[in-house]
Design a protein around this motif. Structure first.
Motif, PDB file in Angstrom:
ATOM      1  N   ASP A 117       0.828  -1.211   0.000  1.00  0.00           N
ATOM      2  CA  ASP A 117       0.000   0.000   0.000  1.00  0.00           C
ATOM      3  C   ASP A 117       0.859   1.257   0.000  1.00  0.00           C
ATOM      4  O   ASP A 117       0.594   2.218  -0.723  1.00  0.00           O
ATOM      5  N   PHE A 118       1.901   1.253   0.829  1.00  0.00           N
ATOM      6  CA  PHE A 118       2.792   2.414   0.914  1.00  0.00           C
ATOM      7  C   PHE A 118       3.509   2.620  -0.415  1.00  0.00           C
ATOM      8  O   PHE A 118       3.592   3.752  -0.925  1.00  0.00           O
ATOM      9  N   GLN A 133       6.082  10.763  -8.300  1.00  0.00           N
ATOM     10  CA  GLN A 133       6.602  11.874  -7.508  1.00  0.00           C
ATOM     11  C   GLN A 133       7.897  12.399  -8.142  1.00  0.00           C
ATOM     12  O   GLN A 133       9.000  12.168  -7.662  1.00  0.00           O
ATOM     13  N   ALA A 140       2.610   1.754  -3.399  1.00  0.00           N
ATOM     14  CA  ALA A 140       1.702   2.196  -4.470  1.00  0.00           C
ATOM     15  C   ALA A 140       1.477   3.703  -4.443  1.00  0.00           C
ATOM     16  O   ALA A 140       1.192   4.311  -5.481  1.00  0.00           O
ATOM     17  N   ARG A 141       1.612   4.313  -3.266  1.00  0.00           N
ATOM     18  CA  ARG A 141       1.410   5.765  -3.149  1.00  0.00           C
ATOM     19  C   ARG A 141       2.648   6.573  -3.518  1.00  0.00           C
ATOM     20  O   ARG A 141       2.584   7.811  -3.564  1.00  0.00           O
ATOM     21  N   GLN A 142       3.766   5.914  -3.765  1.00  0.00           N
ATOM     22  CA  GLN A 142       5.021   6.633  -3.983  1.00  0.00           C
ATOM     23  C   GLN A 142       5.298   6.992  -5.438  1.00  0.00           C
ATOM     24  O   GLN A 142       6.146   7.841  -5.716  1.00  0.00           O
ATOM     25  N   GLN A 166      -3.181  -0.714 -10.668  1.00  0.00           N
ATOM     26  CA  GLN A 166      -2.502   0.541 -11.005  1.00  0.00           C
ATOM     27  C   GLN A 166      -1.351   0.329 -11.989  1.00  0.00           C
ATOM     28  O   GLN A 166      -0.610   1.255 -12.292  1.00  0.00           O
TER      29      GLN A 166
END
Length: 246
Positions: free
Chosen positions: A128-129, A136, A131-133, A169
């Protein structure tokens, strides 16, 4: 005249914004995240073997040539450690690697990163972490998460749910399973399959996903170097779904 000037400014604004986004998301061949297990099953000596393994990989001449050999000639890489469902720590931020100097700089940052140990093993939290990175500052033709660990998920939500969302994703999940000398008591009592089978069936996924198995932490360095070389290949060659290093 004033009206024409205002109209010109209004028309230019979207172009400027688009230009800003283009600069903010620099093209790279691969966005690669290294997710490193620091749960309590990884003792200080084993944790050091993980860090020095990643450090040595980014000093390897063949790996550096692979980084520079893609269509763009660069990758973006980030490294974070993970443990409990809510504990993930970025130890090396997103970095553009496009030369021996930048690769060695990334290796230096790994060498200087703090070593900490936590409790549980949340592979789902790491997914989960990770996938949010993405997105950027870089835009890769592929998005890859490299998950290394020596235990099964025992904290946070089910791995299957986190895995499904990451794959939706377009993220490729690769695994580096370390077969420790002392198997997890949790896995044994829960009747779970061997760790390499667990990683193959429950963790990895996406186009070309593969698993590297290190037969103990001393084999970690060779395993991780081979793994990253496969991950950064411009056109990943068909390879074994599972590779083993002793």
């Amino acid at each position: 005249m004033l009206r024409r000037s205002l109209l010109g400014a209004a028309l230019a604004t979207p172009a400027l914004l688009l230009s800003g986004r283009a600069r903010a998301n620099a093209p790279v061949d691969v966005e690669l995240i290294l997710a490193v297990d620091v749960s309590r099953s990884v003792d200080p000596e084993e944790q050091e073997l993980q860090f020095t393994g990643y450090e040595a990989a980014f000093r390897d001449r063949k790996l550096i040539e692979g980084i520079m050999g893609g269509p763009v000639g660069a990758i973006a890489c980030q490294m974070f450690t993970w443990s409990d469902w809510h504990i993930q720590t970025i130890v090396v931020p997103w970095t553009r690697l496009d030369s021996p100097a930048s690769a060695h700089g990334f290796a230096d940052a790994i060498a200087a990163a703090p070593r900490r140990t936590w409790l549980y093993t949340s592979i789902s939290g790491a997914m989960d972490f990770a996938a949010r990175q993405f997105g950027q500052g870089f835009e890769g033709t592929r998005k890859v998460v490299d998950i290394s660990g020596d235990g099964v998920n025992n904290s946070g939500r089910p791995v299957a749910d986190a895995r499904e969302e990451a794959l939706a994703q377009g993220i490729v999940l690769n695994g580096l399973a370390v077969l420790d000398k002392q198997p997890s008591p949790f896995a044994q009592t829960a009747g779970l399959p061997p760790l390499d089978t667990y990683y193959r069936e429950e963790v990895i996924g996406g186009p070309g996903a593969f698993l590297v198995v290190a037969e103990g932490f001393p084999a970690f360095e060779a395993a991780v170097r081979r793994k990253i070389i496969r991950e950064i290949a411009a056109v990943p060659a068909p390879g074994a779904r599972v590779e083993r290093f002793a």
